[in-house]
Design an enzyme around this catalytic site. Structure first.
Site, PDB file in Angstrom:
ATOM      1  N   TYR A   1       0.826  -1.198   0.000  1.00 42.95           N
ATOM      2  CA  TYR A   1       0.000   0.000   0.000  1.00 42.95           C
ATOM      3  C   TYR A   1       0.864   1.254   0.000  1.00 42.95           C
ATOM      4  CZ  TYR A   1      -3.906   3.103   0.766  1.00 42.95           C
ATOM      5  OH  TYR A   1      -4.834   4.087   0.595  1.00 42.95           O
TER       6      TYR A   1
ATOM      7  N   PHE B   1      -7.271  21.204 -24.790  1.00 44.14           N
ATOM      8  CA  PHE B   1      -7.567  19.780 -24.856  1.00 44.14           C
ATOM      9  C   PHE B   1      -8.766  19.544 -23.941  1.00 44.14           C
ATOM     10  CE2 PHE B   1      -7.321  15.305 -23.708  1.00 44.14           C
ATOM     11  CZ  PHE B   1      -7.364  14.761 -24.975  1.00 44.14           C
ATOM     12  N   THR B   2      -9.650  18.635 -24.352  1.00 44.72           N
ATOM     13  CA  THR B   2     -10.941  18.449 -23.679  1.00 44.72           C
ATOM     14  C   THR B   2     -10.835  18.363 -22.157  1.00 44.72           C
ATOM     15  OG1 THR B   2     -10.688  16.103 -24.147  1.00 44.72           O
ATOM     16  CG2 THR B   2     -12.053  17.371 -25.660  1.00 44.72           C
TER      17      THR B   2
ATOM     18  N   ASP C   1       1.868  20.018 -20.701  1.00 51.10           N
ATOM     19  CA  ASP C   1       1.099  18.795 -20.917  1.00 51.10           C
ATOM     20  C   ASP C   1       2.012  17.938 -21.786  1.00 51.10           C
ATOM     21  OD1 ASP C   1      -0.436  16.733 -21.813  1.00 51.10           O
ATOM     22  OD2 ASP C   1      -2.183  17.939 -22.312  1.00 51.10           O
TER      23      ASP C   1
ATOM     24  N   ARG D   1     -13.837  13.873 -36.341  1.00 51.43           N
ATOM     25  CA  ARG D   1     -13.495  15.090 -35.608  1.00 51.43           C
ATOM     26  C   ARG D   1     -14.018  16.256 -36.431  1.00 51.43           C
ATOM     27  NH1 ARG D   1     -11.501  14.288 -30.172  1.00 51.43           N
ATOM     28  NH2 ARG D   1     -13.614  13.532 -30.224  1.00 51.43           N
TER      29      ARG D   1
ATOM     30  N   PHE E   1     -20.824  12.753 -29.820  1.00 51.63           N
ATOM     31  CA  PHE E   1     -20.111  11.911 -30.797  1.00 51.63           C
ATOM     32  C   PHE E   1     -19.924  10.476 -30.327  1.00 51.63           C
ATOM     33  CE2 PHE E   1     -16.036  12.060 -28.562  1.00 51.63           C
ATOM     34  CZ  PHE E   1     -16.164  13.222 -27.800  1.00 51.63           C
TER      35      PHE E   1
END
Ligand SMILES: *Cc1c(COP(=O)(O)O)cnc(C)c1O
Length: 462
Positions: free
Chosen positions: A76, A128-129, A219, A386, A453
């Protein structure tokens, strides 16, 4: 015999295990896509021959990575594999502190919560989403500061991911640097078609942001692919290794979020990396709330081991040459066949321009959705729309958004398909192109409220 023209490259690996695929007939595929409402997201994966839906979590792991799974230390707290991953992040990226997360968006959530206050502005090189959503949930507002060329499918700019420093200066002037905790820089830029950022741009960005006390958060989901483009295209880098360029990129930044499901060749995993001790302390406290203890962050020990090995493999020049080489190969085959695609060819896939491919269809006959369905019928290839379907509706007016780009994305998983598969794809696209004038549009017959989508259904227009 005609002479062969050139010396080819080939994959720097050999195949030890294979996954057999179901071969379908055209009749079976016509039935399957009809049942799926002409939406490739609703196909069963076993009915797909070449799956180009995404490059996320779909890579093939190496024998070393599979062996790493067996070395999972499923404690853990303080798992051995956490320390292996931490060493890899320090060695290849140079960041001081590591927090593992279940995947990229887990890291985005924690970074946003730790850095963003209500009313803050987060500039970025195209949204970005999931990144934008977490910034907004933390009370921030995203502002796009990518160069204009990124929005133009015909611009041949070699670094279409670059930040427009004048746009950024204007944002700083308007809102004040104290309202901007960081700028989010994606390498490469997914939504622009896998387009890279140049080192020069990062250097200038660092100088500008330092002057104002603004941090740079990367990112870094496809950083090795970006580094490869710098090696190939930017002056002064042709003799540098991808690994050393990757580390240089990180050196201009203050931290990063990472989805291991892309570059790092694993099926699940991600992390947040930081250089600031105080922010790290806050983040390692928050990760306990959302992901798990700070030494596993929602991952099994074995997942961290496989990701550490994947990071090392991802920055090898030979790997990148074959990875991007395969995408370029497919792009060049399509260009030779006069298929309209987004240029320059990006890092993780090919984007077909469906408006130009099917000019007789109006955008509300869903040309990209149509083309994706046709590719499946033709050869069992699964691509992603897209375009107008992905763009959704304006919440206020209820009308469709009509995005400038109406694209079909052929995303190439890493180390999964062979060059022969690329030929099959190119030949299939060409065969659909040959009969493009006969192709009819679609009508939407079911539209879900959110992210339509994924689940929308269509029927063929008579
Ligand atoms: C995939 C991706 C993310 C999110 O990562 P997940 O692992 O899917 O949560 C963030 N940014 C970019 C550019 C991505 O491609």
């Amino acid at each position: 015999m005609a002479r062969l023209e050139k010396r080819s490259w080939a994959e720097p690996f050999k195949i030890k295990m294979v996954e057999l695929l179901k071969m379908t007939t055209k009749e079976q595929r016509i039935k399957a896509i009809k049942e799926a409402g002409y939406n490739t997201f609703l196909l069963k994966s076993e009915d797909v021959y070449i799956d180009l839906l995404t490059d996320s979590g779909t890579s093939a792991m190496s024998d070393r990575q599979w062996a790493g799974l067996m070395q999972g230390d499923e404690a853990y707290a303080g798992s051995k594999n956490f320390y292996t991953l931490e060493r890899a992040v320090k060695k290849y990226y140079g960041y001081k502190y590591l927090i593992p997360t279940h995947q990229g968006r887990g890291a985005e959530n924690i970074l946003s919560q730790v850095m963003i206050k209500k009313g803050d502005i987060i500039p970025g090189n195209m949204y970005f989403t999931t990144t934008r959503l977490h910034q907004e949930l933390a009370g921030g507002t995203f502002i796009d500061v990518i160069i204009d060329e990124a929005h133009d499918s015909e611009s041949l700019h070699p670094f279409k991911g670059n930040i427009d420093l004048d746009k950024l200066k204007a944002v700083i002037k308007k809102h004040g640097p104290h309202r901007i905790p960081y700028i989010c820089v994606a390498v490469t830029v997914n939504m622009a078609g896998g387009q890279p950022v140049s080192m020069q741009n990062l250097k200038e960005l660092r100088a500008l942001t330092s002057k104002h006390g603004i941090k740079i958060m990367l990112d870094m989901t496809r950083i090795a692919e970006n580094a490869f483009f710098i090696q190939q295209r930017e002056k002064g880098f042709s003799r540098r290794s991808v690994a050393s360029i990757v580390k240089d990129i990180c050196s201009y930044t203050d931290g990063a979020t990472f989805s291991g499901k892309k570059d790092a060749l694993v099926n699940i995993g991600g992390f947040l990396a930081l250089n600031d001790a105080e922010k790290f302390e806050e983040a390692s406290n928050l990760v306990v709330v959302y992901e798990g203890l700070h030494t596993y962050g929602g991952l099994a020990g074995r997942d961290m081991e496989a990701m550490a090995i994947g990071i090392e493999e991802s920055v090898q020049d030979e790997h990148m040459k074959a990875r991007i080489g395969q995408v370029l190969y497919l792009g060049e085959q399509l260009t030779k066949a006069d298929i309209p695609i987004v240029l320059p060819i990006g890092g993780h896939g090919i984007f077909i321009d469906a408006k130009k491919f099917l000019p007789h269809l109006t955008q509300d006959q869903f040309p990209a959705q149509v083309l994706a369905a046709e590719l499946y019928e033709d050869a069992g290839i699964r691509a992603m729309e897209r375009g107008i379907v992905s763009a959704g509706r304006n919440a206020k007016t209820g009308n469709h958004y009509y995005p400038k780009l109406e694209l079909v994305r052929l995303t190439i998983p890493r180390r999964v398909y062979t060059q022969a598969h690329m030929d099959v794809i190119a030949e299939s696209v060409q065969s659909v192109y040959d009969r493009r004038n006969k192709i009819k549009g679609l009508a939407m017959i079911y539209e879900p409220k959110y992210l339509r989508f994924f689940q929308a259904r269509f029927k063929k227009l008579a």
